[in-house]
Enzyme design. Structure first.
Site: not given
Ligand code: UD1
Ligand code: CA
Length: 476
Positions: A22, A153
């Site tokens: 990323r 998460g």
């Protein structure tokens, strides 16, 4: 750090093998810097505050040799994850590595850190381990509730007030109703080693990334009746991850802001802290003033009662007490003694040693030079490869010619010498103590102490020349 905790059965594993897709960068993610230091070095420093380096395992993979050489001076050990198939796969390599060792050396508990979560404090790591032991947990997860949990998460608790967790769900697997779950997984956990190892081989890559998720271990432990708990970090910033350059710069700003606050608490005045760039390792003495837009980088140490004016950039340099750095100075690998006046617009390059109370002024450049106590080079000079005594005056524009096209040579100037403006000293050459060099001289031979050297052509003056020229009919 003495946390008062029993860490004898503890080892630490730092996950640092990922590529950092990323970031869209050629540099491995964990070697990107915040506060002037690689992410991974920040994490290793926090780990070393808890246990000795030889019990810290760094999992490397993507550009492993580059990462290893950047951090090996810390003394940590390395575990190779040749292919990067997820965080669960990273820990499988640790299991294989530790299983090769003597059984007695298997740690009771394993603290797992992420190489891209760099602001983590040792106090928080100690708190995670303490909760883990107190709760008799198989897995303890460090969590936080940031303003925007997107991308992380999520940690799902049995009930809001319960310490117990049912599962960690990755962003891409969240159901519509889990989407608003506010508590994020920091990527930092403490495991009972045997519990972790008993589940690693059962991980599946049946998920959005086709990877083995370490986070799946939470629900697997719960399913076999083991206790998984969560503990919230005191501050959100310290558990934020850096997956993009923008996130990295957010952490960089947070770290530098904390650094500036710490310096101000020690008596340093920073006029506009938000405009200054101060690396984590920099030290500054009390009553020193930093003006706006100052950069202090690397292993820089600034004394007390200094003033660093705007637009100066100081890197790996040491300043004594009471130094004035006027605007726009660039220092790299320089040492400046107490009371010196530097700039504006001076460039002090590596191995410049500026003596007590000396002056190096406008548009002067120094390199590998010792300028003695009280000596002055105030305007437009280049001083390189030179030993210059105390009380020397270097006139405007005087230059040491240190390079003959192949080699560098030394210029030596004795105490109290006077070097006239626009002189060139062709090295190797010596000017003795108390000697004078006339302005505009090109000096190629030794000038003995207390003598005067003139190395320039004699002036010719023609009185009445202009009138004579006009009489000859030339008007211009
Ligand atoms: C991970 C967690 C997520 C958590 C977040 C916190 C998983 C599956 N997800 O997501 O729940 O909220 O961290 O920041 O773990 N790494 C390896 N080997 C690999 C893959 C990764 O060593 O094969 C390392 C990376 O270099 C990195 C760390 O593990 O330092 C985390 O990996 P990353 O891909 O950034 O995980 P996230 O997607 O952020
Ligand atoms: Ca991450």
């Amino acid at each position: 750090m003495d946390t008062g905790m029993d860490t004898s059965g503890l080892a630490i594993a730092i996950m640092a093998a990922g590529k950092g897709t990323r970031l869209k960068s050629k540099r491995p993610k964990v070697l990107h810097e915040i506060g002037g230091q690689a992410l991974l070095l920040h994490v290793i420093a926090a780990a070393k505050a808890i246990i000795p380096a030889d019990r810290i395992l760094c999992i490397i993979g993507h550009e492993a040799e580059r990462v290893r050489s950047a951090v090996e001076a810390t003394g940590v050990r390395f575990v190779l994850q040749a292919e990067q198939r997820g965080t669960g796969h990273a820990l499988q390599q640790v299991k294989a590595y530790l299983s090769d060792q003597a059984a007695a050396s298997l740690p009771d508990n394993l603290l797992v850190l992420s190489g891209d979560v760099p602001l983590i404090r040792p106090e928080t790591l100690a708190a995670v381990c303490e909760t883990h032991l107190r709760e008799h947990a198989s897995m303890t997860i460090l969590t936080a509730v940031p303003a925007d949990p997107t991308g992380y998460g999520r940690v799902l608790r049995v009930a809001e007030r319960s310490a117990e967790v049912t599962a960690i769900v990755e962003q891409k697997a969240l159901t519509a109703e889990q989407m608003s779950a506010p508590e994020i997984n920091s990527g930092i956990y403490c495991f009972r080693t045997t519990s972790l190892f008993s589940k690693l081989d059962q991980l599946s890559n049946d998920n959005a990334h086709g990877e083995l998720y370490l986070t799946d271990v939470a629900a697997m432990l719960v399913a076999s009746g083991e206790r998984v708990v969560a503990v919230k970090a005191d501050s959100v910033d310290e558990v934020l991850g850096a997956n993009t350059i923008a996130e990295m710069m957010h952490l960089d700003a947070a770290m530098r802001f904390e650094k500036a606050k710490r310096l101000m608490a020690q008596g340093v005045t920073i006029l506009r802290p938000d405009t200054c760039v101060i690396d984590a390792a920099v030290e500054v003495g009390s009553d020193t003033v930093l003006e706006p837009f100052v950069q202090l980088l690397g292993a820089t140490r600034i004394g007390s009662d200094c003033r660093i004016r705007s637009f100066s950039v100081v890197q790996n340099s040491t300043l004594g007490d009471g130094v004035l750095l006027r605007n726009g100075c660039i220092l790299d690998g320089a040492q400046v003694a107490a009371g010196a006046l530097i700039g504006p617009y001076a460039h002090l390059r590596p191995e410049s040693e500026i003596g007590e109370g000396a002056h190096v002024g406008n548009f002067c450049e120094t390199k590998k030079v010792r300028l003695g106590k009280g000596s002055k080079a105030n305007h437009l000079s280049y001083l390189g490869d030179a030993e210059i005594g105390g009380g020397v005056n270097i006139g405007a524009g005087a230059i040491t010619c240190n390079y003959d096209g192949a080699h560098k040579h030394l210029t030596t100037i004795g105490d109290g010498a006077f070097i006239g403006s626009d002189s060139t000293l062709v090295a190797p050459v010596t000017v003795g103590a108390g000697a004078y060099v006339a302005a505009g001289s090109c000096i190629t031979e030794t000038v003995p102490a207390e003598s005067l050297a003139l190395g320039r052509s004699r002036q010719i003056t023609k009185p009445g020349w202009v009138a004579a020229r006009q009489a000859a009919g030339k008007t211009k």
